[in-house]
Design an enzyme around this catalytic site. Structure first.
Site, PDB file in Angstrom:
ATOM      1  N   GLY A  18       0.826  -1.205   0.000  1.00  0.00           N
ATOM      2  CA  GLY A  18       0.000   0.000   0.000  1.00  0.00           C
ATOM      3  C   GLY A  18       0.853   1.245   0.000  1.00  0.00           C
ATOM      4  O   GLY A  18       1.729   1.400   0.839  1.00  0.00           O
ATOM      5  N   GLU A 178     -17.477  18.854   3.399  1.00  0.00           N
ATOM      6  CA  GLU A 178     -16.837  19.467   2.236  1.00  0.00           C
ATOM      7  C   GLU A 178     -17.610  19.192   0.948  1.00  0.00           C
ATOM      8  O   GLU A 178     -17.779  20.069   0.104  1.00  0.00           O
ATOM      9  CB  GLU A 178     -15.378  19.009   2.146  1.00  0.00           C
ATOM     10  CG  GLU A 178     -14.561  19.678   3.253  1.00  0.00           C
ATOM     11  CD  GLU A 178     -13.138  19.158   3.429  1.00  0.00           C
ATOM     12  OE1 GLU A 178     -12.310  19.907   3.970  1.00  0.00           O
ATOM     13  OE2 GLU A 178     -12.855  18.014   3.042  1.00  0.00           O
ATOM     14  N   ALA A 323      -4.624  11.482   7.508  1.00  0.00           N
ATOM     15  CA  ALA A 323      -3.361  11.412   6.772  1.00  0.00           C
ATOM     16  C   ALA A 323      -2.127  11.707   7.645  1.00  0.00           C
ATOM     17  O   ALA A 323      -1.147  10.948   7.598  1.00  0.00           O
ATOM     18  CB  ALA A 323      -3.409  12.355   5.570  1.00  0.00           C
TER      19      ALA A 323
END
Lengths: 431, 431
Positions: A18, A178, A323
């Site tokens: 990944g 968002e 993240a």
């Protein structure tokens, strides 16, 4: 961890599965180390997921937020990149196997395999309420949003037309907020004056959240501000009731049914099957319950990071699935591998540093929470924009994204309003 | 043409089917005229086809060469845009019908429905040798090219690896030449140093043309120059023999079989079924044989333009199937409609003005032929680039494309190297 049959003088083999934020950062941090790194991903590109919603809402092009993994790692001669889908891990033989039948041996394995959206036992909702994790998801959602307006323009039946002009977003975390804000902008601003029958500004954007407030991870005053900002954009915010059902015609929640041709799922994730590959305990979302040093239980040679794992964050619950956390974990794992090879095999507990939370609402407002200081409104929007441009990879993409945003800000024009890759499922869905 | 049942005071209804170069130009030229224009297209976007090969070869993003039709025409209140696939024309009732069952009445009909690639009776070749007409075609070809390199990197069998690193382009018109040159650049330059097992520079790029020279429509010395430029980039040019067969494993031509995982079709086009809708004579490529004034035979109220039609070019054969010709035809038709409404119903023969031919070979060379003056090499490349940027729509796209080209020129980096929308057919094909 060195009882393996590696021949002498062969460098220690690290396999990273990944190349999301965690895996890529681990690879980057192992550059020029005395290890042979193989990065395996089922995609050829690393994706900047925080801006994926902007592809889904016609703001950015796919190539502005995705980079070939191979290109990002090209300069590090100890790292090779393979395109492949990992299907299993043989922890005894220390190998992984791909869908193509390839078997790759490792000395240390890093599983950074991420997550998909999850429907909490309602996988049958997926065709009606796509989630947003890949570039294909983004182009699917973009296609559905734009197609709904096109179909509304030629729909004579008022009820059907209203459903085509109703957009339901499920889940009011940063992604849901968002998307809702941007669809509202798209309807009221970008599409203004382009239709002859419908008025796109009459579109209903409905944000449904089972919890008590939007942006549940943020400070309550920022949640309240974000809700007001959404409502100012014309978004209807519904809190406290989970969605009971999604169909081709709409959603059922709080005891009523709302007709909607476009439903977007931003409500939950399910980890990749890494826990099953290893046969180790997982939490409800399928994440491996990792040791403090990010190894998998009983497997000191296997690290699990990012959305693949859940790990304690001192006395503050668990490390969030964002993240920056994945990147910190990638760096931590690379350091641990380097330390072990230098003979220091004591487990190093991972310490998460929370930099802050950011979310944007439409093209003028945002909230940022750095713990010690909070911002909302236009200042927060600039901080949000600068932070995201800073974390993009490569000068060219920074320029391109900055230009796209500037253009929208000045002209209201969204450059990526393309209906592409129409497929049978859509046709069926939006007929 | 006014014996129809239009109520008095209703403006003359012009329906334009297809918003390619011809249809869009016709619509633009009818802006603010006393006609009610409806533009129907099966796509929501106008596509700048001359640069489509750059999407297929990872240079440009899809949104840099495509614009929502609705957006382009938004300011002209007498024009409305509809997303829909036209399936038939009732010339007696003066209506068209769409796949959704919509029936749209016209007083004047403009068919600008374009063409698809054609396999000259070998439609079974299409899965192995995709053509390049739509954004989806471009992402399919991009995916296949990039996937071939990825699979070669992990292919142990030398013959199979060689086939994965062989790229065959069939047809050496401008599109074929441009694709071949760009794949050569991609292999030798862009991908340099990114693989650990294969050397992408060893990739074979083979351009096969049944005719006697590349760029058959250009002056012979420019053809010769283009061939030398291609060969300098490492492209193998084979002339004079048509391809006899395309399979999943390669192509057969000149009595031999060449193993190739990636085959791209740039050899011929087939017009849309407009001639069948009207039941009028068509040429071998399915184009309506149009009258001098671009009306369809026997249908003074129906114009056929662009790749939908073939029309005499004085004593110089027929008008070429290129963008400038379609645009001139669009303008001609708009003028004819305005003239007729002003009472001047005499047919106006279309006169084609050939501005020139341009083609680029890789990122340093090009040929341009303006009839009175010809250029080749770097000067021609600049002319080519400036001409294409000039004809792009909108300041933003001009900037974005110029930036993408500058970036490649300076860094060799292609920004759009994304493998997306992988589908079952590919998996099957490139296994």
């Amino acid at each position: 961890m060195t009882d393996t049959a590696t021949p002498p003088n062969t460098p220690h083999r690290v396999v990273i599965v990944g190349a999301g934020f965690g895996g890529l950062e681990a690879a980057n941090s192992l550059r020029n180390a005395d290890v042979a790194v193989t990065v395996v991903d089922q995609r050829n590109h690393h994706l900047f997921q925080p801006l994926l919603y902007q592809v889904a809402t016609s703001t950015l092009a796919t190539s502005e937020i995705a980079w070939p993994i191979r290109h990002l790692l090209r300069k590090y001669k100890n790292i090779k990149t393979l395109l492949g889908t990992v299907e299993s891990v043989d922890t005894a033989a220390r190998t992984i196997s791909t869908a193509d039948g390839e078997v790759i041996a490792y000395d240390t394995l890093v599983l950074a395999t991420g997550a998909r959206h999850a429907y909490f036992g309602h996988d049958d909702w997926e065709p009606f309420a796509p989630g947003l994790k890949t570039l294909e998801d983004a182009t699917t959602i973009r296609r559905r949003i734009l197609t709904a307006f096109e179909k509304a323009e030629r729909e004579p039946d008022p009820a059907r037309r209203a459903a085509l002009l109703t957009f339901v977003i499920i889940g009011a975390g940063p992604t849901g907020v968002e998307i809702a804000g941007t669809i509202a902008d798209l309807a009221r601003d970008t599409l203004k004056g382009e239709f002859r029958v419908i008025d796109p500004a009459t579109a209903q954007v409905i944000l449904i959240e089972g919890g008590a407030r939007v942006l549940g991870a943020f400070a309550p005053d920022l949640s309240a501000y974000a809700q007001r900002a959404l409502e100012k954009l014309g978004v209807q915010v519904h809190l406290g009731n989970p969605v009971m059902k999604c169909t081709a015609d709409g959603v059922e929640y709080a005891g009523k049914f709302v007709g909607a041709a476009t439903i977007i799922w931003a409500a939950g994730v399910q980890a990749s099957p890494a826990a099953k590959w290893l046969d180790v305990p997982a939490d409800r979302a399928g994440r491996v319950v990792a040791n403090d040093d990010l190894t998998a239980p009983g497997h000191p040679d296997i690290f699990v990071i990012g959305d693949t794992a859940t790990v304690k964050n001192g006395d503050k619950g668990t490390v969030p699935g964002i993240a920056p956390a994945a990147k910190q974990q990638g760096i931590h794992v690379a350091k641990a591998i380097r330390a072990r090879l230098a003979g220091d095999i004591a487990p190093k507990p991972f310490r998460y540093r929370h930099a802050g939370d950011l979310a944007t609402i439409g093209k003028r407002a945002a909230v940022t929470d750095f713990g010690w200081i909070k911002f909302k409104g236009y200042v927060a929007w600039w901080l949000w924009g600068l932070a995201h441009i800073y974390f993009l990879i490569g000068v060219r993409n920074r320029l391109a994204v900055a230009m796209s945003w500037l253009w929208i800000s000045v002209s209201g024009t969204r450059s990526a309003r393309l209906i592409t890759q129409k497929d049978a499922a859509d046709e069926d869905h939006l007929k």
